[in-house]
Design a protein around this motif. Structure first.
Motif, short mmCIF file in Angstrom:
data_model
loop_
_atom_site.label_atom_id
_atom_site.label_comp_id
_atom_site.label_asym_id
_atom_site.label_seq_id
_atom_site.Cartn_x
_atom_site.Cartn_y
_atom_site.Cartn_z
N LYS A 129 14.11 8.19 -16.09
CA LYS A 129 14.75 8.60 -14.83
C LYS A 129 13.71 9.36 -14.00
CE LYS A 129 18.27 10.47 -17.14
NZ LYS A 129 18.18 9.87 -18.46
N LEU A 130 12.72 8.63 -13.55
CA LEU A 130 11.60 9.17 -12.78
C LEU A 130 11.13 8.09 -11.82
CD1 LEU A 130 8.40 9.09 -14.96
CD2 LEU A 130 10.51 8.04 -15.68
N PRO A 131 10.35 8.43 -10.78
CA PRO A 131 10.00 7.42 -9.76
C PRO A 131 9.37 6.15 -10.29
CG PRO A 131 9.50 9.61 -8.94
CD PRO A 131 9.92 9.79 -10.38
N LEU A 132 8.46 6.26 -11.25
CA LEU A 132 7.83 5.05 -11.79
C LEU A 132 8.82 4.18 -12.53
CD1 LEU A 132 4.43 6.50 -13.06
CD2 LEU A 132 4.86 5.21 -10.95
N GLY A 133 9.93 4.79 -12.95
CA GLY A 133 11.01 4.03 -13.56
C GLY A 133 10.67 3.47 -14.93
N PHE B 179 8.81 15.92 -17.12
CA PHE B 179 9.49 14.83 -16.44
C PHE B 179 10.34 14.09 -17.46
CE2 PHE B 179 5.47 13.32 -18.04
CZ PHE B 179 5.78 12.09 -18.61
N ASP B 180 11.27 13.27 -17.00
CA ASP B 180 12.06 12.47 -17.93
C ASP B 180 11.13 11.51 -18.66
OD1 ASP B 180 14.68 11.93 -18.99
OD2 ASP B 180 14.60 10.00 -17.98
N GLY B 181 11.40 11.26 -19.94
CA GLY B 181 10.48 10.53 -20.78
C GLY B 181 10.27 9.07 -20.41
N LEU B 182 9.22 8.47 -21.00
CA LEU B 182 8.90 7.06 -20.78
C LEU B 182 9.58 6.14 -21.79
CD1 LEU B 182 5.05 7.31 -20.09
CD2 LEU B 182 6.90 7.19 -18.42
N MET B 183 10.41 6.71 -22.69
CA MET B 183 11.11 5.87 -23.65
C MET B 183 12.03 4.92 -22.90
SD MET B 183 10.73 9.21 -24.43
CE MET B 183 12.33 10.02 -24.40
N PRO B 184 12.29 3.72 -23.45
CA PRO B 184 13.13 2.74 -22.75
C PRO B 184 14.51 3.25 -22.38
CG PRO B 184 11.99 1.71 -24.59
CD PRO B 184 11.73 3.18 -24.70
N HIS B 185 15.05 4.20 -23.15
CA HIS B 185 16.39 4.72 -22.85
C HIS B 185 16.35 5.86 -21.84
CE1 HIS B 185 14.90 7.27 -26.15
NE2 HIS B 185 15.56 8.24 -25.53
N ALA B 186 15.16 6.21 -21.35
CA ALA B 186 15.04 7.33 -20.41
C ALA B 186 14.55 6.81 -19.06
CB ALA B 186 14.10 8.38 -20.98
N THR C 38 12.46 -4.50 -15.79
CA THR C 38 11.88 -3.22 -15.39
C THR C 38 12.68 -2.66 -14.23
OG1 THR C 38 10.34 -4.28 -13.84
CG2 THR C 38 9.57 -3.92 -16.10
N THR C 39 12.53 -1.37 -14.01
CA THR C 39 13.15 -0.73 -12.85
C THR C 39 12.10 0.15 -12.20
OG1 THR C 39 13.91 1.19 -14.13
CG2 THR C 39 15.44 -0.67 -13.94
N GLU D 205 0.83 -1.21 0.00
CA GLU D 205 0.00 0.00 0.00
C GLU D 205 0.86 1.26 0.00
OE1 GLU D 205 -0.51 -2.58 2.09
OE2 GLU D 205 -2.35 -3.37 1.19
N VAL D 206 2.00 1.19 0.69
CA VAL D 206 2.93 2.32 0.70
C VAL D 206 3.42 2.61 -0.72
CG1 VAL D 206 5.21 3.11 1.47
CG2 VAL D 206 3.66 1.99 3.09
N LEU D 207 3.81 1.56 -1.42
CA LEU D 207 4.28 1.73 -2.80
C LEU D 207 3.20 2.31 -3.69
CD1 LEU D 207 6.40 -1.51 -3.45
CD2 LEU D 207 7.24 0.82 -3.13
N GLU D 208 1.98 1.83 -3.52
CA GLU D 208 0.88 2.34 -4.34
C GLU D 208 0.63 3.82 -4.07
OE1 GLU D 208 -1.56 1.10 -6.94
OE2 GLU D 208 0.48 0.34 -7.10
N TYR D 209 0.73 4.24 -2.82
CA TYR D 209 0.57 5.66 -2.48
C TYR D 209 1.55 6.50 -3.28
CZ TYR D 209 0.88 9.99 0.26
OH TYR D 209 0.92 11.31 0.65
N PHE D 210 2.82 6.12 -3.27
CA PHE D 210 3.83 6.94 -3.94
C PHE D 210 3.80 6.79 -5.46
CE2 PHE D 210 5.57 6.83 0.40
CZ PHE D 210 5.75 8.19 0.58
N ARG D 211 3.30 5.66 -5.95
CA ARG D 211 3.13 5.52 -7.40
C ARG D 211 2.06 6.49 -7.89
NH1 ARG D 211 3.16 -1.02 -6.82
NH2 ARG D 211 5.44 -1.33 -6.92
N TRP D 212 0.94 6.57 -7.17
CA TRP D 212 -0.10 7.51 -7.55
C TRP D 212 0.33 8.96 -7.28
CZ3 TRP D 212 -3.35 6.38 -10.98
CH2 TRP D 212 -3.90 5.12 -11.09
N PHE D 213 1.09 9.16 -6.21
CA PHE D 213 1.70 10.46 -5.95
C PHE D 213 2.48 10.89 -7.19
CE2 PHE D 213 5.14 13.19 -4.66
CZ PHE D 213 4.77 13.85 -3.51
N SER D 214 3.27 9.98 -7.76
CA SER D 214 4.10 10.29 -8.93
C SER D 214 3.25 10.56 -10.17
CB SER D 214 5.08 9.14 -9.19
OG SER D 214 5.94 9.44 -10.26
#
Length: 564
Positions: free
Chosen positions: A291-295, A282-289, A306-307, A228-237
């Motif tokens: 660099k953001l919390p959702l990774g 934010f840094d892009g969602l392309m595979p080479h980018a 995945t990261t 639940e903690v992870l989900e909070y910060f994922r939605w935060f992001s």
């Protein structure tokens, strides 16, 4: 149809591909829109479809779909700002997002928050532009002492400007973070919003991406409520990213719409969003980018992993040595080596930064080997002489590659090779100087190169009101008949441009030819090999630095040989 909530996966993907195919009608051969107002309706339909499909998605894919929906709906609004239907769709999207995220404040106005951030950004840009205009160019008809004094003023001015931008940028991101925390409700644990990239280096611009991670307090991963903690910060992001997207400075390709690639045939140019002024995003969602919390949330055939960059400190530290995560088009270990606190619990950040510092200062062979490997790659990819020679045939140049990275990458390498983890290039140089690794004269020259590189990048971005790294023209008709050389020289002055390349050419040349870089700590070696300056400073004479003929020919529009 885009409005159906029961479209099967294959069907909705086919619908998206069909829309992407329709977009081609409104594109030039170079992938840019002929008439953005006409393509707006397609982006609107695609945005609604992604929003609708998110209801059927699993937890991870749902978040990606909503981010893409936000970008597409904003793209429609920016192209038809008077279209009330488009604006209402975006407003409805923001309201539905808060419900989906389980926010505590369901009536929060994400568009109003974005407008407040935009006003902060406009003030920052105005201040930056005014400060840059006050910096004078350095002429040739001055004495050596006068030249050095003018250079010192430029260094001081650029340091001040970069510090102001960094502080303003952090304040904006603190503001957004606080708003996200209010919207989502009290955080389930302590955390730190931690910046990376140019923000951590104090070299950020008023049009830069926000690269960051979320560090969680240690021990939470052992508790039952950790999912639940992870989900909070994922939605935060997700909410954080939506607010930033609502600034309407995020280009569509940065959210990696798969259908734009799937309909592209070999040899065709992909859609490129030339309409949107690329700015704070934010840094892009392309595979080479990513660099953001959702990774990195989507696997590819070549990189099937995945990261996620929302982790407690010890788990985040594993990325420093995790083999499969060392390279995603960038090295996670590299970007995590240089960070800064933006918002949240200071102690969590300090724990992380101290642990990273210990790794940096360790004598682990693998760490040192990676540093040298990266340095050798950079010496090839950002070879100052090769880049300048290419200007003879290219009609455009990327100033980030040609000017900014040709110096800052290698000063960063010098810092890491000497276990110095200060963020900015200026700070690294100062520490090298304080540790007697380089002398005052060498520190001055390196600092001047950094000042020139930052000045060029800032002035180009400010002039274009966008994160656009290119100067020059689309097509070159006659040799030396383009604006690349003139633009570079006009940006900071002829003498500064020549001095810059003289310094970085010799710096790179030393690093390329020195066999044992682990011993790069001798003042005499740097003075003799990097700058051709005598080690005997008794006469205190500052010698001119020679510059190869090939560089002179590449810099100047006219064909005469020049030296500093």
């Amino acid at each position: 149809m885009a409005g159906s909530s029961h479209v099967a996966d294959s069907s909705w993907e086919q619908e998206l591909n069909k829309m992407a195919e329709q977009l081609k009608i409104f594109l030039h051969k170079n992938g840019k829109e002929k008439d953005p107002e006409k393509s707006a309706s397609i982006f609107h339909q695609m945005g609604l479809l992604y929003k609708d499909q998110s209801k059927q998605d699993d937890s991870i894919t749902k978040k990606l779909s909503l981010i893409r929906s936000a970008a597409l709906l904003n793209a429609a609004v920016t192209r038809q700002p008077g279209n009330e239907q488009f604006k209402q769709s975006l407003k409805d999207f923001c309201s539905d997002l808060l419900k989906t995220a389980g926010a505590k404040i369901l009536d929060a106005d994400l568009l109003k928050i974005a407008q407040e951030v935009k006003e902060m950004a406009e003030n920052m840009r105005k201040q930056t532009n005014e400060s840059l205009q006050r910096i004078k160019t350095i002429p040739y008809d001055v004495t050596i002492d006068e030249q050095k004094e003018l250079e010192a003023k430029k260094i001081a001015n650029i340091k001040t400007i970069q510090a102001q931008i960094t502080e303003n940028y952090k304040n904006m991101m603190k503001f957004v973070s606080k708003e996200c925390e209010k919207i989502m409700g009290n955080s389930p644990c302590k955390y730190s919003i931690t910046g990376m990239g140019s923000l951590a280096r104090c070299e950020i611009t008023p049009y830069s991406d926000f690269e960051h991670i979320i560090l969680l307090e240690e021990g939470g991963q052992e508790k039952d409520n950790y999912p639940e903690v992870l989900e909070y910060f994922r939605w935060f992001s997700v909410i954080f990213q939506t607010i930033i997207i609502n600034l309407q400075e995020t280009i569509i390709p940065s959210v990696a719409i798969p259908s734009f690639n799937q309909v592209t045939k070999p040899g065709e140019k992909e859609f490129f969003d030339a309409f949107t002024k690329r700015g704070i995003s934010f840094d892009g969602l392309m595979p080479h980018a990513c660099k953001l919390p959702l990774g990195r949330m989507e696997k590819t055939e070549r990189k099937p992993w995945t990261t996620e960059l929302i982790k407690p400190v010890t788990e985040m530290l594993t990325y420093l040595d995790k083999v499969e995560d060392l390279k995603n088009g960038y090295r996670i270990s590299d970007v995590l080596m240089n960070t800064c606190q933006v918002y949240g619990d200071e102690q969590i950040y300090q724990q992380f930064s101290e642990s990273v510092r210990n790794v940096l200062q360790s004598d682990q062979p693998s760490h040192h080997e990676r540093l040298l490997q990266q340095l050798n790659e950079d010496l090839t990819n950002f070879h100052a002489l090769n880049s300048l020679n290419a200007l003879g045939i290219d009609s455009k140049c990327n100033i980030k590659r040609l000017v900014y990275r040709t110096s800052t990458l290698f000063i960063s390498a010098l810092g890491r090779l000497n276990s110095i983890d200060d963020g900015s290039s200026f700070a690294i140089i100062d520490q090298l100087n304080n540790n007697n690794i380089i002398d005052d004269e060498t520190a001055h020259l390196l600092s001047y190169a950094v000042a020139v590189s930052c000045q060029v990048r800032l002035k180009v971005y400010m002039e274009k009101e966008s994160q656009d790294d290119y100067v020059g023209e689309e097509q070159l008709y006659y040799a030396f008949d383009n604006k690349v050389y003139a633009n570079l020289i006009d940006t900071v002055g002829e003498r500064s441009m020549v001095d810059y390349f003289a310094i970085v050419y010799n710096l790179q040349d030393f690093l390329r030819n020195e066999d044992d870089l682990s011993n790069f700590s001798c003042v005499d070696a740097i003075c003799c090999f990097v700058f051709n300056i005598p080690c005997n400073y008794k006469d205190k004479k500052r010698l001119n630095i020679s510059i190869p003929d090939t560089i002179c020919l590449a810099i100047y529009e006219r064909r005469e040989n020049k030296t500093v």
